[in-house]
Design an enzyme around this catalytic site. Sequence first.
Site, PDB file in Angstrom:
ATOM      1  CE1 TYR A   1      12.221  -5.615 -36.981  1.00 22.09           C
ATOM      2  CE2 TYR A   1      10.905  -6.890 -35.209  1.00 22.09           C
ATOM      3  CZ  TYR A   1      11.839  -5.958 -35.627  1.00 22.09           C
ATOM      4  OH  TYR A   1      12.312  -5.299 -34.585  1.00 22.09           O
TER       5      TYR A   1
ATOM      6  NE  ARG B   1      18.309  -7.289 -28.002  1.00 26.40           N
ATOM      7  CZ  ARG B   1      18.188  -6.394 -29.307  1.00 26.40           C
ATOM      8  NH1 ARG B   1      19.174  -5.600 -29.422  1.00 26.40           N
ATOM      9  NH2 ARG B   1      17.366  -6.614 -30.036  1.00 26.40           N
TER      10      ARG B   1
ATOM     11  CG  ASP C   1      17.288 -11.451 -33.182  1.00 25.67           C
ATOM     12  OD1 ASP C   1      17.854 -10.615 -32.522  1.00 25.67           O
ATOM     13  OD2 ASP C   1      16.258 -11.367 -34.047  1.00 25.67           O
TER      14      ASP C   1
ATOM     15  NE  ARG D   1      27.535  -8.820 -34.459  1.00 29.03           N
ATOM     16  CZ  ARG D   1      28.047  -8.834 -35.698  1.00 29.03           C
ATOM     17  NH1 ARG D   1      29.140  -9.355 -36.337  1.00 29.03           N
ATOM     18  NH2 ARG D   1      27.193  -7.810 -36.504  1.00 29.03           N
TER      19      ARG D   1
ATOM     20  NE  ARG E   1      25.000  -3.892 -31.028  1.00 24.09           N
ATOM     21  CZ  ARG E   1      24.059  -3.227 -31.881  1.00 24.09           C
ATOM     22  NH1 ARG E   1      24.346  -2.800 -32.991  1.00 24.09           N
ATOM     23  NH2 ARG E   1      22.556  -3.084 -31.429  1.00 24.09           N
TER      24      ARG E   1
HETATM   25  O1  CP3 Z   1      18.635 -10.047 -24.253  1.00 21.21           O
HETATM   26  C1  CP3 Z   1      19.868 -10.912 -24.393  1.00 21.21           C
HETATM   27  O2  CP3 Z   1      20.847 -10.642 -24.285  1.00 21.21           O
HETATM   28  C2  CP3 Z   1      19.608 -12.067 -25.593  1.00 21.21           C
HETATM   29  C3  CP3 Z   1      19.650 -12.082 -26.725  1.00 21.21           C
HETATM   30  C4  CP3 Z   1      18.913 -10.998 -27.689  1.00 21.21           C
HETATM   31  C5  CP3 Z   1      18.960 -10.495 -28.864  1.00 21.21           C
HETATM   32  N1  CP3 Z   1      17.964 -10.024 -29.375  1.00 21.21           N
HETATM   33  C6  CP3 Z   1      20.261 -10.270 -29.406  1.00 21.21           C
HETATM   34  C7  CP3 Z   1      20.857  -9.490 -30.424  1.00 21.21           C
HETATM   35  C8  CP3 Z   1      17.164 -11.008 -27.486  1.00 21.21           C
HETATM   36  C9  CP3 Z   1      16.490 -11.457 -26.301  1.00 21.21           C
HETATM   37  C10 CP3 Z   1      16.696 -10.396 -28.754  1.00 21.21           C
HETATM   38  C11 CP3 Z   1      15.405 -10.128 -28.821  1.00 21.21           C
HETATM   39  C12 CP3 Z   1      14.879  -9.295 -29.934  1.00 21.21           C
HETATM   40  N2  CP3 Z   1      15.518  -9.109 -31.469  1.00 21.21           N
HETATM   41  C13 CP3 Z   1      13.957  -8.425 -30.101  1.00 21.21           C
HETATM   42  C14 CP3 Z   1      12.961  -8.276 -28.935  1.00 21.21           C
HETATM   43  C15 CP3 Z   1      13.591  -7.458 -27.903  1.00 21.21           C
HETATM   44  C16 CP3 Z   1      13.450  -5.982 -28.162  1.00 21.21           C
HETATM   45  O3  CP3 Z   1      14.584  -5.414 -28.047  1.00 21.21           O
HETATM   46  O4  CP3 Z   1      12.420  -5.303 -28.300  1.00 21.21           O
HETATM   47  C17 CP3 Z   1      13.718  -7.564 -31.366  1.00 21.21           C
HETATM   48  C18 CP3 Z   1      12.678  -6.580 -31.685  1.00 21.21           C
HETATM   49  C19 CP3 Z   1      14.806  -8.102 -32.259  1.00 21.21           C
HETATM   50  C20 CP3 Z   1      15.037  -7.935 -33.666  1.00 21.21           C
HETATM   51  C21 CP3 Z   1      16.409  -7.373 -33.804  1.00 21.21           C
HETATM   52  N3  CP3 Z   1      17.857  -7.911 -33.619  1.00 21.21           N
HETATM   53  C22 CP3 Z   1      16.813  -6.093 -34.054  1.00 21.21           C
HETATM   54  C23 CP3 Z   1      15.952  -4.825 -34.449  1.00 21.21           C
HETATM   55  C24 CP3 Z   1      18.196  -6.303 -34.059  1.00 21.21           C
HETATM   56  C25 CP3 Z   1      19.205  -5.161 -34.445  1.00 21.21           C
HETATM   57  C26 CP3 Z   1      19.308  -4.210 -33.248  1.00 21.21           C
HETATM   58  C27 CP3 Z   1      20.499  -3.357 -33.239  1.00 21.21           C
HETATM   59  O5  CP3 Z   1      20.548  -2.615 -32.011  1.00 21.21           O
HETATM   60  O6  CP3 Z   1      21.254  -3.238 -34.129  1.00 21.21           O
HETATM   61  C28 CP3 Z   1      18.735  -7.329 -33.670  1.00 21.21           C
HETATM   62  C29 CP3 Z   1      20.180  -7.732 -33.670  1.00 21.21           C
HETATM   63  C30 CP3 Z   1      20.774  -8.223 -32.359  1.00 21.21           C
HETATM   64  N4  CP3 Z   1      20.061  -9.070 -31.676  1.00 21.21           N
HETATM   65  C31 CP3 Z   1      21.846  -7.990 -31.603  1.00 21.21           C
HETATM   66  C32 CP3 Z   1      21.866  -8.663 -30.445  1.00 21.21           C
HETATM   67  C33 CP3 Z   1      22.936  -8.518 -29.633  1.00 21.21           C
HETATM   68  C34 CP3 Z   1      22.999  -6.904 -32.223  1.00 21.21           C
HETATM   69  C35 CP3 Z   1      23.365  -7.554 -33.247  1.00 21.21           C
HETATM   70  C36 CP3 Z   1      25.265  -7.400 -33.642  1.00 21.21           C
HETATM   71  O7  CP3 Z   1      25.788  -7.982 -32.638  1.00 21.21           O
HETATM   72  O8  CP3 Z   1      25.637  -6.771 -34.549  1.00 21.21           O
END
Ligand code: CP3
Length: 354
Positions: free
Chosen positions: A154, A27, A77, A40, A31
């Site tokens: 999911y 990540r 994602d 964003r 944010r």
């Molecule tokens: O790592 C990176 O910088 C690359 C981008 C990336 C994102 N999601 C961006 C994201 C990667 C590799 C992911 C993978 C991801 N997404 C996983 C597996 C990794 C892990 O963390 O276990 C999972 C389970 C998801 C599903 C997902 N997407 C969730 C649960 C959420 C909400 C998370 C939250 O903290 O609110 C997302 C959204 C998401 N994906 C965000 C980002 C930067 C936040 C969204 C936003 O900007 O509002």
Amino acid sequence: MSQLQNDRFLRALLREPVDRTPVWIMRQAGRYLPEYREVRAQAGSFMDLCRNAELACEVTMQPLRRFDLDAAILFSDILTVPDAMGLGLYFEPGEGPRFERPLRDTAAINALPVPDVATSLRYVTDAVSRIRRELNGTVPLIGFSGSPWTLATYMVEGASSKDFRHIKALAYDQPALLEQLLDKTARAVIDYLNAQVEAGAQALMIFDTWGGALAHDAYERFSLAFARQVIDGLVRERDGRRIPVVFFTKGGGLWLERIADCGADGLGIDWTLSLTEARRRVGGRVALQGNLDPSVLYASPEVIHREVGRVLAEFGHGSGHVFNLGHGVHPQIPPDHVAAMVEAVHALSPRYHD
Ligand code: CP3
């Protein structure tokens, strides 16, 4: 062929010699960076950001401008795949991901299509090509997907879950039906990851975020078996260079010996076990990626420096370690603390390499 200026990350995953331990951060685009929050907001929604190759490329590059990292990761994602399978992904502000049409019965699972990646996920491969061009050979680009099991959680729950009640009921009541869903998802993931390689991804990571929620035998049957299917189906070489694969089961430390046989080049390790133990248990079969507790980054730069030193010492001498957190960076972490972590890896790791 390799015009890569910095290939430490790829070399470490193949356990080839490096001058210092490579580092990137799960990540790393997200944010905690004010410049991410700005783009964003400009994009509108999170999915609009993922679907816009120019903006997805921009946020991928942001952490590399701030920190001297050894790899970039595609900004996208894991839930793009179920979205392409027709489940209707959306994000409820402050509540995380949701699906309009979760899979709750046999008919829905039977009717689920394996998507045509070339059309429905074209926006992802467009972003990959664009990022590769923009990186211009500085550091390798990591492509990624969720594991079939994690994607299925999911798809069946319809959102993030604490108890996994729907998918666990399915696993125990109708295991063959769940396997059918996992097989379809695995085929979609194979096509998706190979398309990312085709577009320019130089390494691949498979996130099995929810593998650790399974019972030990269920982990083997529903998570590991389908991760293996995916890894077996991946293109592993391109332009004369190996495409390393990292598999990360969060909470999988108890099963490390079995996971080490999944066919991946490297395993992601969370912070619940020491890299000394992890290294001993995988016996040099795979590289290790991790495993600083992400909460260490709430502490002062001095403590961060010390804890980075501890993780490096726990892995010890030699190649085969990619420094990372044990899970994604939290949104409230000050960017300066991330800088302190990266600098500590640079300062402290050369002594572990000849
Ligand atoms: O790592 C990176 O910088 C690359 C981008 C990336 C994102 N999601 C961006 C994201 C990667 C590799 C992911 C993978 C991801 N997404 C996983 C597996 C990794 C892990 O963390 O276990 C999972 C389970 C998801 C599903 C997902 N997407 C969730 C649960 C959420 C909400 C998370 C939250 O903290 O609110 C997302 C959204 C998401 N994906 C965000 C980002 C930067 C936040 C969204 C936003 O900007 O509002």
